[in-house]
Design an enzyme around this catalytic site. Structure first.
Site, PDB file in Angstrom:
ATOM      1  N   GLY A 186       0.836  -1.270  -0.241  1.00 29.24           N
ATOM      2  CA  GLY A 186       0.039   0.106   0.032  1.00 29.24           C
ATOM      3  C   GLY A 186       0.914   1.162   0.034  1.00 29.24           C
ATOM      4  N   GLN A 204      -1.671   7.500   1.108  1.00 25.74           N
ATOM      5  CA  GLN A 204      -1.334   8.912   1.823  1.00 25.74           C
ATOM      6  C   GLN A 204      -0.141   8.787   2.708  1.00 25.74           C
ATOM      7  OE1 GLN A 204      -3.960  10.261   4.937  1.00 25.74           O
ATOM      8  NE2 GLN A 204      -2.957  12.199   4.907  1.00 25.74           N
ATOM      9  N   ARG A 224      -1.700  -0.828  -7.387  1.00 25.39           N
ATOM     10  CA  ARG A 224      -1.857  -0.023  -9.042  1.00 25.39           C
ATOM     11  C   ARG A 224      -0.514   0.954  -8.880  1.00 25.39           C
ATOM     12  NH1 ARG A 224      -7.670   1.864  -8.092  1.00 25.39           N
ATOM     13  NH2 ARG A 224      -6.571   2.423  -6.267  1.00 25.39           N
ATOM     14  N   ASN A 266      -1.184  -7.193  -4.718  1.00 18.40           N
ATOM     15  CA  ASN A 266      -2.547  -6.896  -4.240  1.00 18.40           C
ATOM     16  C   ASN A 266      -2.382  -7.542  -2.653  1.00 18.40           C
ATOM     17  OD1 ASN A 266      -5.183  -7.435  -3.387  1.00 18.40           O
ATOM     18  ND2 ASN A 266      -5.826  -8.617  -5.420  1.00 18.40           N
ATOM     19  N   TYR A 319     -15.098   0.254   9.510  1.00 16.49           N
ATOM     20  CA  TYR A 319     -13.785   0.571   9.616  1.00 16.49           C
ATOM     21  C   TYR A 319     -13.092   0.145  10.970  1.00 16.49           C
ATOM     22  CZ  TYR A 319      -9.362   3.120   9.386  1.00 16.49           C
ATOM     23  OH  TYR A 319      -8.145   3.860   9.397  1.00 16.49           O
ATOM     24  N   LYS A 355     -10.589  -2.915  12.430  1.00 17.72           N
ATOM     25  CA  LYS A 355      -9.359  -2.183  13.169  1.00 17.72           C
ATOM     26  C   LYS A 355      -9.295  -2.759  14.683  1.00 17.72           C
ATOM     27  CE  LYS A 355      -7.007   0.201  10.072  1.00 17.72           C
ATOM     28  NZ  LYS A 355      -5.828  -0.452   9.591  1.00 17.72           N
TER      29      LYS A 355
HETATM   30  N1  SER Z   1      -8.282   8.932   9.290  1.00 18.58           N
HETATM   31  C1  SER Z   1      -9.206   7.782   9.313  1.00 18.58           C
HETATM   32  C2  SER Z   1     -10.395   7.941   8.855  1.00 18.58           C
HETATM   33  O1  SER Z   1     -10.866   9.330   8.857  1.00 18.58           O
HETATM   34  C3  SER Z   1      -9.182   7.414  10.786  1.00 18.58           C
HETATM   35  O2  SER Z   1      -8.172   6.489  11.080  1.00 18.58           O
HETATM   36  O3  SER Z   1     -11.159   7.158   8.334  1.00 18.58           O
END
Ligand code: SER
Length: 317
Positions: A8, A12, A36, A52, A142, A146
């Site tokens: 990855g 960012q 990519r 991948n 998400y 995590k």
């Molecule tokens: N910066 C992330 C988000 O906003 C949080 O881990 O999804």
């Protein structure tokens, strides 16, 4: 010198991390990989492989090809994107982690960095100065991924002796690579729009306070936790990490110090609910005590640095 693989690497965090690790360990010792080839200049800047994160064989092959010792697994779907595609977010965020944990369990790599997030906390968590150990009932896909990942990291460490290290990143702000799909991304976009248009429409309300960090600090923390002696890493789920916290109103005021004409308006969308479920500030005493974490940037110094770099970028365009 360890051989390092970043999965990855075009994202960012991955882009900045690749640059810094190459500066410290030498270009040839740091293999960038991503699903990519997004930025040709970045891809040409050192060893690069198309990988991948969901393909165990591709990861294993790359590890064997280069004799990789350490993996930084930075591929993930962030909070806002994950809400739009929960099944894929769960698949990507969990199975990429299992692949890397299992490679370490099999003795093919020695050390793993895996990022967690403030999203592991939820609406029932105390919001101010959120402690390392507290109620954790994440309400986003998400956050659930995590939180589960943290449990598995600790399990693989305790049961199989895997050396996995992790940080709960707050919202990360950077000038060089755009973020993608996060709830905290407004705090990046606002600087771009301030310079481009002199105005910004924020998708969170003006008093929404969230924990944040400048990318320089986040990269340093990531490399410092990986360099720390194993016995200092006492938490093998993930460490709380903090630098600053602010609201959209406060970041606007910081920008107005340099761009007095800048204006903001507010149109909260579905991301408001996500932000409302997260802490407002974080207690990171354990990271400071165990491996000496110390942040450098606050809202004012970050704002100055962001605007300097973004002005330069726009000037060179
Ligand atoms: N910066 C992330 C988000 O906003 C949080 O881990 O999804």
């Amino acid at each position: 010198m360890p051989k390092i693989l970043i999965i990855g690497a075009c994202g960012q965090i991955g882009t900045e991390l690749t640059k810094q690790l190459r500066a410290e360990y030498g270009t040839d010792n740091v293999i960038a990989s991503d699903v990519r080839k997004t930025d040709p200049e970045f891809v040409a800047s050192g060893p690069f492989e198309v990988v991948n994160a969901l393909d165990f064989n591709q990861i294993e092959h790359t590890i064997e090809k280069y004799g990789v010792d350490e993996v930084y697994l930075m591929a993930a779907l962030l909070s806002a994107t994950a809400e739009k595609n929960p099944a894929f977010a769960w698949d990507l965020n969990m199975n990429s982690l299992f692949h890397v944990l299992n490679l370490a369990k099999a003795g093919k790599i020695k050390k793993i960095f895996w990022p967690s997030s403030i999203a592991v906390f939820g609406p029932t968590t105390p919001k101010q100065n959120t402690p390392q150990y507290t109620v954790m009932e994440p309400s986003t896909v998400y956050g659930i991924s995590k939180q589960s990942g943290e449990r598995w990291c600790e399990y693989y460490h305790n049961i199989y002796g895997v050396d996995v290290r992790s940080i709960r990143y707050p919202g990360l702000i950077s000038w060089s690579t755009p973020p993608g799909g996060g709830t905290t991304d407004y705090a990046v976009d606002i600087y771009h729009k301030a310079l481009e248009n002199g105005e910004y429409t924020c998708f969170l309300s003006e008093e929404t306070r969230l924990p944040m960090m400048y990318m320089d600090d986040a990269i340093r923390a990531t490399i410092e936790i990986m360099k720390a002696p194993a016995e200092n890493i006492k938490i093998r789920s993930s460490y709380n990490l903090a630098a600053m916290d602010f609201t959209p109103k406060e970041i606007t005021e910081a920008i107005q110090q340099e761009l007095p004409e800048f204006t903001i308006s507010y149109e909260p969308d579905f991301r408001q609910k996500i932000a409302d479920s997260w802490p407002q500030s974080i207690d990171d005493t354990c990271a400071r005590t165990d491996w000496g974490w110390k942040h450098e940037f606050d809202l004012a110094t970050m704002t100055t640095d962001m605007l300097v770099h973004l002005r330069e970028l726009k000037h060179n365009d």
